[in-house]
Design a protein around this motif. Structure first.
Motif, PDB file in Angstrom:
ATOM      1  N   LYS A  89      25.857  91.124  28.390  1.00 15.29           N
ATOM      2  CA  LYS A  89      26.083  91.817  29.661  1.00 15.29           C
ATOM      3  C   LYS A  89      27.290  91.182  30.344  1.00 15.29           C
ATOM      4  N   THR A 125      29.218  89.801  33.288  1.00 15.35           N
ATOM      5  CA  THR A 125      28.686  89.178  34.505  1.00 15.35           C
ATOM      6  C   THR A 125      29.685  89.099  35.649  1.00 15.35           C
ATOM      7  N   THR A 163      28.179  96.025  32.655  1.00 13.96           N
ATOM      8  CA  THR A 163      27.862  96.848  31.485  1.00 13.96           C
ATOM      9  C   THR A 163      27.297  96.001  30.353  1.00 13.96           C
ATOM     10  N   TYR A 164      26.535  96.664  29.485  1.00 13.57           N
ATOM     11  CA  TYR A 164      25.912  96.008  28.330  1.00 13.57           C
ATOM     12  C   TYR A 164      26.648  96.419  27.068  1.00 13.57           C
ATOM     13  N   VAL A 222      30.512  86.879  29.842  1.00 11.01           N
ATOM     14  CA  VAL A 222      29.280  87.594  29.511  1.00 11.01           C
ATOM     15  C   VAL A 222      28.102  86.631  29.394  1.00 11.01           C
ATOM     16  N   GLN A 252      21.851  88.800  26.393  1.00  9.90           N
ATOM     17  CA  GLN A 252      20.632  89.488  26.815  1.00  9.90           C
ATOM     18  C   GLN A 252      19.561  89.413  25.738  1.00  9.90           C
TER      19      GLN A 252
END
Length: 167
Positions: free
Chosen positions: A102, A104, A128-129, A158, A161
């Protein structure tokens, strides 16, 4: 006759002794360095360990397990077979790392190619992922994760996740 009996007795004794040793299962891929090489040129010439061209080549986007890395006249060469090496001018080294990440940051994140040249056409939006499957590092050791074909972002932008371990 005594000698034959002694040899047979020692052989049996050693066989019984070895049967009590612990065994360990090892996957074939675990004996590699854990790194791979991806051909980034349209056609990458193969070289021997002295840096001499072999007259053979590998196609673009072909992946190879990395054996060892040699420095020949200031250029890294990646071993992909017995005495066959790819030049770092035509390929790059990476490590598998399948994960969902993700973004950040509060701003768009710059995207780079495998040579660490920033793209002026694309960036990742905040929050966004993305699925990532490999990691490359700069000569200084800074990690970048792949988010698309030949598109990488700095790992510091990032968070992970989820991680999928491959066997």
């Amino acid at each position: 006759m005594k000698r034959k009996i002694l040899v047979v007795f020692l052989t049996i004794l050693l066989g019984i002794g070895f049967s009590f040793l612990p065994t360990q299962s090892v996957k074939a891929e675990s004996v590699t360095s854990g790194y791979f090489v991806d051909v980034s040129a349209r056609s990458a010439e193969l070289y021997n360990s002295s840096g001499k061209a072999l007259g053979k080549s590998e196609p673009e986007n072909s992946d190879w397990y990395l054996g060892e890395t040699l420095d020949i006249k200031g250029t890294d060469y990646y071993q992909v077979s017995g005495d066959e090496f790819l030049s770092s001018n035509d390929s790059y080294m990476y490590r598998d790392r399948p994960e969902v990440i993700k973004v950040t940051t509060d701003a768009d994140v710059p995207v780079y190619n495998h040579k660490f040249v920033e793209s002026s056409e694309v960036a990742l939006a905040p929050g966004t992922y993305w699925y990532s499957d490999r990691v490359i590092t700069t000569p200084d050791g800074m990690p970048f994760v792949r988010v698309a074909t030949d598109e990488y972002v700095g790992m510091w932008y990032v968070i992970q996740q989820s991680f999928t371990e491959r066997y």
